[in-house]
Design an enzyme around this catalytic site. Structure first.
Site, PDB file in Angstrom:
ATOM      1  N   LYS A   1      -2.978  14.118   2.320  1.00  0.00           N
ATOM      2  CA  LYS A   1      -3.715  14.879   3.348  1.00  0.00           C
ATOM      3  C   LYS A   1      -3.789  14.060   4.624  1.00  0.00           C
ATOM      4  O   LYS A   1      -3.651  12.838   4.596  1.00  0.00           O
ATOM      5  CB  LYS A   1      -5.149  15.154   2.866  1.00  0.00           C
ATOM      6  CG  LYS A   1      -5.210  15.993   1.615  1.00  0.00           C
ATOM      7  CD  LYS A   1      -5.029  17.442   1.959  1.00  0.00           C
ATOM      8  CE  LYS A   1      -4.984  18.292   0.710  1.00  0.00           C
ATOM      9  NZ  LYS A   1      -4.565  19.652   0.978  1.00  0.00           N
TER      10      LYS A   1
ATOM     11  N   ASN B   1      -0.967   3.190   6.073  1.00  0.00           N
ATOM     12  CA  ASN B   1      -0.405   4.199   5.164  1.00  0.00           C
ATOM     13  C   ASN B   1       0.921   3.679   4.622  1.00  0.00           C
ATOM     14  O   ASN B   1       1.640   2.965   5.314  1.00  0.00           O
ATOM     15  CB  ASN B   1      -0.149   5.491   5.950  1.00  0.00           C
ATOM     16  CG  ASN B   1       0.488   6.578   5.096  1.00  0.00           C
ATOM     17  OD1 ASN B   1       0.048   6.841   3.974  1.00  0.00           O
ATOM     18  ND2 ASN B   1       1.530   7.230   5.618  1.00  0.00           N
TER      19      ASN B   1
ATOM     20  N   HIS C   1       4.587   5.044   3.212  1.00  0.00           N
ATOM     21  CA  HIS C   1       5.421   6.249   3.215  1.00  0.00           C
ATOM     22  C   HIS C   1       6.755   5.931   2.537  1.00  0.00           C
ATOM     23  O   HIS C   1       7.347   4.875   2.809  1.00  0.00           O
ATOM     24  CB  HIS C   1       5.650   6.700   4.664  1.00  0.00           C
ATOM     25  CG  HIS C   1       6.359   8.009   4.746  1.00  0.00           C
ATOM     26  ND1 HIS C   1       5.720   9.214   4.496  1.00  0.00           N
ATOM     27  CD2 HIS C   1       7.656   8.319   5.013  1.00  0.00           C
ATOM     28  CE1 HIS C   1       6.601  10.194   4.619  1.00  0.00           C
ATOM     29  NE2 HIS C   1       7.779   9.676   4.918  1.00  0.00           N
TER      30      HIS C   1
END
Ligand code: GAR
Length: 192
Positions: free
Chosen positions: A91, A107, A109
């Site tokens: 999200k 983050n 990825h």
């Protein structure tokens, strides 16, 4: 000691790599909270097994968006969180949280950003797209988070070969292996 909140949506193997790195001392920080939009996320179980506080917080379970935001901000404030790690979180964080913690959110990825990032590019979708494009290399990226999906500056990136007989699953497994190395490394660099 620096206090971390980890956001997960699924299996939480990246969270596990951070739990292990904090416990063996290679990351000098403490994971204070694990937060998921998904009550059944196995990542929450991994966290509670080692005594980390877990929270199921999602805009879907709160009828009011403001209540969701208040709950999220309260958890982060109650635990005096210094760093937010999105480790397999599918999200977008609310923009209020991004601006409050700007420069303190990272983050991971599963691709070589800026390729294969953006809305809809998560999990297996990424690996399918890489195979469809016929790329010879893929990889993983740890980056700072801003308001856009997969957009902020890159901290660490590492590549893996795409093998001719790869399926999305075999490629995902090869990428995940390096994720487990670069995520603790990036957090350790952040701490230092
Ligand atoms: C990981 O490959 C992570 O990079 C990816 O989801 C997987 C979660 O695995 N994240 C995204 O696609 C976010 N855009 P895990 O739950 O076992 O850590």
């Amino acid at each position: 000691m620096l206090k971390i909140a980890v956001f997960v949506s699924g299996g939480g193997t990246n969270l596990q790599s951070l739990i292990d790195a904090c416990s063996d001392g290679s990351v000098d920080a403490r994971i204070e909270a694990a937060i998921s939009n998904n009550s059944g996320a196995y990542g929450l179980k991994r966290a509670s097994k080692v005594g980390i506080a877990t929270y199921h917080l999602s805009s879907v379970v709160f009828a009011d968006k403001g209540d969701y935001l208040d709950a999220l901000i309260k958890v982060l404030a109650d635990h005096k969180i210094d760093l937010i790690v999105l480790a397999g979180y599918m999200k977008l964080l609310p923009s209020e949280v991004v601006s409050e913690y700007y420069g303190r959110i990272i983050n991971i990825h599963p691709a070589l950003l800026p390729k294969y990032g953006g809305k809809g590019m998560y999990g297996m979708n990424v690996h399918r797209a890489v195979l469809k494009a016929g790329d010879r290399y893929s990889g993983a990226t740890v980056h700072m988070v801003d308001e856009k999906y997969d957009h902020g500056s890159i901290l660490i990136q590492r590549q893996v070969r795409v093998e001719p007989d790869d399926s999305p699953e075999t490629l995902a497994a090869r990428v995940l292996k390096i994720e487990h190395e670069i995520l603790p490394r990036a957090v350790s660099l952040f701490v230092k």
